[in-house]
Design a protein around this motif. Sequence first.
Motif, short mmCIF file in Angstrom:
data_model
loop_
_atom_site.label_atom_id
_atom_site.label_comp_id
_atom_site.label_asym_id
_atom_site.label_seq_id
_atom_site.Cartn_x
_atom_site.Cartn_y
_atom_site.Cartn_z
N PRO C 286 0.82 -1.21 0.00
CA PRO C 286 0.00 0.00 0.00
C PRO C 286 0.85 1.26 0.00
O PRO C 286 1.92 1.29 0.59
CB PRO C 286 -0.80 -0.11 1.30
CG PRO C 286 -0.03 -1.05 2.16
CD PRO C 286 0.74 -1.95 1.26
N MET C 298 -0.23 9.31 -8.37
CA MET C 298 -0.72 7.97 -8.09
C MET C 298 -2.05 7.71 -8.78
O MET C 298 -2.32 6.60 -9.26
CB MET C 298 -0.87 7.81 -6.57
CG MET C 298 -1.41 6.46 -6.16
SD MET C 298 -1.59 6.33 -4.36
CE MET C 298 -2.57 4.83 -4.28
N ASP C 299 -2.91 8.73 -8.83
CA ASP C 299 -4.24 8.56 -9.40
C ASP C 299 -4.32 8.89 -10.88
O ASP C 299 -5.40 8.86 -11.46
CB ASP C 299 -5.24 9.45 -8.64
CG ASP C 299 -5.41 9.00 -7.20
OD1 ASP C 299 -5.17 7.81 -6.93
OD2 ASP C 299 -5.79 9.83 -6.35
N GLN C 307 -2.85 0.19 -10.26
CA GLN C 307 -4.01 -0.69 -10.34
C GLN C 307 -3.72 -1.90 -11.24
O GLN C 307 -4.13 -3.02 -10.95
CB GLN C 307 -5.25 0.06 -10.85
CG GLN C 307 -5.72 1.18 -9.92
CD GLN C 307 -6.01 0.70 -8.52
OE1 GLN C 307 -6.78 -0.23 -8.33
NE2 GLN C 307 -5.36 1.29 -7.53
N VAL C 310 -2.02 -4.65 -9.36
CA VAL C 310 -2.89 -5.48 -8.52
C VAL C 310 -3.63 -6.52 -9.38
O VAL C 310 -3.72 -7.69 -9.02
CB VAL C 310 -3.90 -4.61 -7.74
CG1 VAL C 310 -4.83 -5.49 -6.92
CG2 VAL C 310 -3.17 -3.62 -6.84
N SER C 311 -4.14 -6.07 -10.54
CA SER C 311 -4.81 -7.01 -11.44
C SER C 311 -3.86 -8.09 -11.92
O SER C 311 -4.18 -9.28 -11.93
CB SER C 311 -5.37 -6.28 -12.66
OG SER C 311 -6.32 -5.33 -12.28
#
Lengths: 329, 329, 329
Positions: C286, C298-299, C307, C310-311
């Motif tokens: 995290p 980050m976004d 992201q 993670v996938s």
Amino acid sequence: MSNNTWSRHHILSLADFTTDEYDTVLQTAASFQEVLSRRTKKVPTLQGQVVANLFFEASTRTRSSFELAAKRLSADTLNFASGSSSMTKGETILDTAKTYLAMGTDIMVIRHREAGVPHAIAQEMDRLGVKVSVLNAGDGQHEHPSQGLLDLFTICSLLDPDLPRVELLKEKKIAIVGDILHSRVARSNIWSLTASGADVHLAAPPTLLPKLFADYCENTPGKVFLHWELEPALQDADFVMTLRLQKERMSAHLLPSLREYHQMFGMTHSRLQLCQPNVKVLHPGPVNRGVEISSELMDDPEFSLIQAQVSSGVAVRMALLYLIGSGRA
Amino acid sequence: MSNNTWSRHHILSLADFTTDEYDTVLQTAASFQEVLSRRTKKVPTLQGQVVANLFFEASTRTRSSFELAAKRLSADTLNFASGSSSMTKGETILDTAKTYLAMGTDIMVIRHREAGVPHAIAQEMDRLGVKVSVLNAGDGQHEHPSQGLLDLFTICSLLDPDLPRVELLKEKKIAIVGDILHSRVARSNIWSLTASGADVHLAAPPTLLPKLFADYCENTPGKVFLHWELEPALQDADFVMTLRLQKERMSAHLLPSLREYHQMFGMTHSRLQLCQPNVKVLHPGPVNRGVEISSELMDDPEFSLIQAQVSSGVAVRMALLYLIGSGRA
Amino acid sequence: MSNNTWSRHHILSLADFTTDEYDTVLQTAASFQEVLSRRTKKVPTLQGQVVANLFFEASTRTRSSFELAAKRLSADTLNFASGSSSMTKGETILDTAKTYLAMGTDIMVIRHREAGVPHAIAQEMDRLGVKVSVLNAGDGQHEHPSQGLLDLFTICSLLDPDLPRVELLKEKKIAIVGDILHSRVARSNIWSLTASGADVHLAAPPTLLPKLFADYCENTPGKVFLHWELEPALQDADFVMTLRLQKERMSAHLLPSLREYHQMFGMTHSRLQLCQPNVKVLHPGPVNRGVEISSELMDDPEFSLIQAQVSSGVAVRMALLYLIGSGRA
């Protein structure tokens, strides 16, 4: 199961539920109730989908109920409990939700001690344009929609097991007794019951029932009434919903002793005599025996719907997961 | 699998198990042992049924064993751990059990630090007239029937893998060594071993082996003997069951140091020479290495049955869930 | 899925992975990525097999990712968390692993705060001559191979979604920024990236990047470079991997304030201008927002692969479980 009219993607609050939506939930839950009476209580509806239970606030009862509902729809489940979580490592709640999104979660069931967290996550998911659904499993003192719906289902399917529907509650009198101020269950129930046309009578000590609750649900078919003592709320009531008392309220001086509370607001067999003869008593659980309700009354199957509420919980949560899950196909 | 004669609905204690029941469990477990040797170790027996592991006392080993047994029978499992539970919210244990009942649990596997809790829950379920089965996974210092049965299965299937049965133990000498007083494992084992016709020799320091144990199992085929030193118990023994020593016993002044305990009652290769040449050693785990048993002996596959016990555990628990689960059809 | 050449039984470290092995993992993961894009994201590959997640160190993210990967391969999963474990009862780690082995575990996924624990368990399994596979899910500051592989997959499948392979990284420049000294992620990434022919530029304050890292990977196609400031590492970089900063490092005086760290080594949009125009930023999560990386960056989906990592994690872990699991048939 009639879900061809279902368009709601998240279930966050009952404030804007329509009568059609209530009826669809009730009738879908009735179908699943039938499934649950078979020996093999499983259907393949959500096979291959992932339901993540993100419980930032500890819960056994509600988490198990959602987990079982998901498993009976053949979904895979992931459980997140705040204790061992990366939250303790400084990640934001939205980051945690996005992590579960990126892993491939289809439905997020979220409980958090702060009001609004499930809404914030749902909003973020919509902003990202992803199809994941968010189901509020209790946010602070705000709402607990699946509890409101399972209470509604418990009552309506008692009135007509074959076709539970909200119009059955028209002009019924329902008392809600206890710590209204801090109860997300009460808030969800007020929405569902007034929308169904029932009159809702709230009863609590003044410290736990501020006047502002009189403004709830102004334009709904049913009306809300406030009482600072128990008797007028019980008079001719068809149903009495008792609320769980958090013992920490006492240390905050909002409450006298538990014994005094039970004497003034606790439900007992003798108090039921004020109500309709076939009155039923509900409680979201877990019950403090002898406080909100006497032990004898709680265990009396003639009056207590508490076990029926727990059973309804699985059927209603299957219905909710089914309705938002199959809309995603 | 021969369950046409099985009528027991709950499994709470081995005190009144019949020889036929023991043999049915042993032979059903043997069938599942065969299933477990296949690549796909799963059977659809309990598909759609729910096994709830209600562990009011923490356990990894036993809980995982039951969970795996349930999954291999294709049941859905729910885990309840006391830490994050509504128990902390003041609900009674019976209320918790009734909540899981109302959710649709078919079999409850219950561990609790107080003796008698599984019995109380089973009694309440029977009073309610519901079909749910209760399986005692360890209650206080009272019993741990699945451990007793898996120990029995481990021994009998060593003596005859094709047809494990209790008569194989007739006139065998079995030593049980350690903290008999506080051990639910010992109590369950004493029932199963004496019923099978074995002579059971208990050995422990006097503080951990009161005379009252001499009264156990008076009318059983096998007999119980008490020893306050190790050697007479080991003499010509066919099997030696060591028990886990709880370190907190020492602070209660029931024990000398662990080192001294090991010198007086710890099993070692050299002490095995008192026993039959093909003696085997058991331990329910987890082992305090170098206390109840020397590290070398524990890891010696010629004498140690400890790993076999763990494997047997899954097969025996599958058998138990199967026998009480399919009686419910 | 091309696993006919796969012979590795445990996955403990990337130090000796071959190019063929990397490519097999990447292409198997790509196949599963395709499975995950379907509505029913499940395959029956590991039906009836048991994957035990033995997390002696708490983790939500990695444990959930492995659990989901296992469930999507139709394996049964067991979760062991150190909190409620028999470890607190004095059993050794090897004893715990052997208990799960004896229960019938096929694959053990192990995380431990001490380096070398997964290796020790794998060695013991091999010594016992059993077929169980061990997968290192993070051991101390040593390695975290599945993270290294998912990072590799994230990058390579961005460069060629249809045929991700390590040669795509030849002569790419990749910066790894942050607490290199304490990072098992960095160590695994250094192995995979240099083996793929990329040049790896490490950047950190001197307290977190000792000179000895210059000796890493001497004979690999790619080279390792050390920088005690950020800019030279970013110059023309194709990818920037940021590492999680453990806040406890500050109290050990290895770090100035978080604010000062962010000013010197935090990734921001403006710092990206030193890199290649289509640079991408990774983080194992995290994230401490505003420390290792600015919240805005980050976004920003144009630059952030967080992201996607993670996938990729689920697909890569499915690939790893599949490769070691089907070799066991």
